[in-house]
Design a protein around this motif. Structure first.
Motif, mmCIF file in Angstrom:
data_model
loop_
_atom_site.group_PDB
_atom_site.id
_atom_site.type_symbol
_atom_site.label_atom_id
_atom_site.label_comp_id
_atom_site.label_asym_id
_atom_site.label_seq_id
_atom_site.Cartn_x
_atom_site.Cartn_y
_atom_site.Cartn_z
ATOM 1 N N THR A 1 -17.384 -108.131 -17.588
ATOM 2 C CA THR A 1 -18.117 -108.852 -16.550
ATOM 3 C C THR A 1 -18.239 -110.347 -16.800
ATOM 4 O OG1 THR A 1 -20.206 -108.361 -17.644
ATOM 5 C CG2 THR A 1 -19.502 -106.856 -15.898
ATOM 6 N N LEU A 2 -18.031 -110.787 -18.046
ATOM 7 C CA LEU A 2 -18.286 -112.189 -18.356
ATOM 8 C C LEU A 2 -17.560 -112.586 -19.635
ATOM 9 C CD1 LEU A 2 -20.135 -114.722 -17.734
ATOM 10 C CD2 LEU A 2 -21.814 -113.660 -19.240
ATOM 11 N N LEU A 3 -17.026 -113.813 -19.648
ATOM 12 C CA LEU A 3 -16.511 -114.408 -20.874
ATOM 13 C C LEU A 3 -17.446 -115.551 -21.211
ATOM 14 C CD1 LEU A 3 -14.121 -114.460 -22.969
ATOM 15 C CD2 LEU A 3 -13.262 -116.361 -21.636
ATOM 16 N N LYS A 4 -18.152 -115.432 -22.323
ATOM 17 C CA LYS A 4 -19.132 -116.437 -22.724
ATOM 18 C C LYS A 4 -18.947 -116.733 -24.203
ATOM 19 C CE LYS A 4 -22.978 -118.768 -21.972
ATOM 20 N NZ LYS A 4 -22.991 -119.970 -21.208
ATOM 21 N N ASN A 5 -18.784 -118.024 -24.550
ATOM 22 C CA ASN A 5 -18.577 -118.436 -25.949
ATOM 23 C C ASN A 5 -17.448 -117.635 -26.606
ATOM 24 O OD1 ASN A 5 -20.697 -120.279 -25.726
ATOM 25 N ND2 ASN A 5 -22.190 -118.726 -26.334
ATOM 26 N N ASN A 6 -16.366 -117.460 -25.876
ATOM 27 C CA ASN A 6 -15.173 -116.713 -26.320
ATOM 28 C C ASN A 6 -15.433 -115.238 -26.574
ATOM 29 O OD1 ASN A 6 -13.376 -118.932 -26.200
ATOM 30 N ND2 ASN A 6 -14.227 -119.681 -28.128
ATOM 31 N N GLY A 7 -16.545 -114.715 -26.093
ATOM 32 C CA GLY A 7 -16.849 -113.287 -26.210
ATOM 33 C C GLY A 7 -16.750 -112.622 -24.847
#
Length: 139
Positions: free
Chosen positions: A47-53
């Motif tokens: 659902t989301l790519l945040k801080n390469n996670g």
């Protein structure tokens, strides 16, 4: 002789199934497993790519999991036990493992690879497919 006895313990698993796949955001991937009369479904999506996670949502046998996968070693895979072991032994039971391989920032597509290990248990993968829209619990 000792090497012959120890080497199988450290050999890589013989995967029942392994597959690379590209998933768009909120696109579902569904895997259906069957052992005897028991049928179980596993769904996952990101659902989301945040801080390469990569924020992942997975549902197996109506039990939800949420986790973050990174591309670095030790944080790139998530393992879910599958069917219960039929007997007590020293080998690992069946499991599903999902690994984060890459993310294309231009196309916004995540590349994942999953592995299914049978753990000496007799079961089959009877369905694998992508679903554009859906929800956990929809077929």
């Amino acid at each position: 002789m000792a090497i012959c006895l120890i080497s199988p313990l450290y050999a890589p698993p013989d995967w029942k199934s392994e597959k690379f796949l590209d998933l768009n955001k909120d696109e579902f991937y569904i895997v259906t497993l069957q052992a005897n009369e028991s049928q179980k479904t596993l769904y996952f999506r990101w659902t989301l790519l945040k801080n390469n996670g990569l924020v992942m949502h997975l549902n197996y046998d109506y039990f939800p999991h949420q986790f973050i996968l990174y591309r670095d070693y030790q944080r790139n895979c998530y393992k879910v036990p599958l069917f219960k072991e039929e007997q007590k032994n020293y080998s690992e039971g069946p499991f599903f493992m999902l690994c984060f391989k890459d993310y294309n920032r231009k196309t916004k597509v995540a590349t994942l690879k999953y592995y299914i290990y049978d753990g000496r248990r007799d079961f089959n993968v009877i369905d694998e497919r992508k679903e554009k829209n859906g929800g956990f619990g929809s077929n």
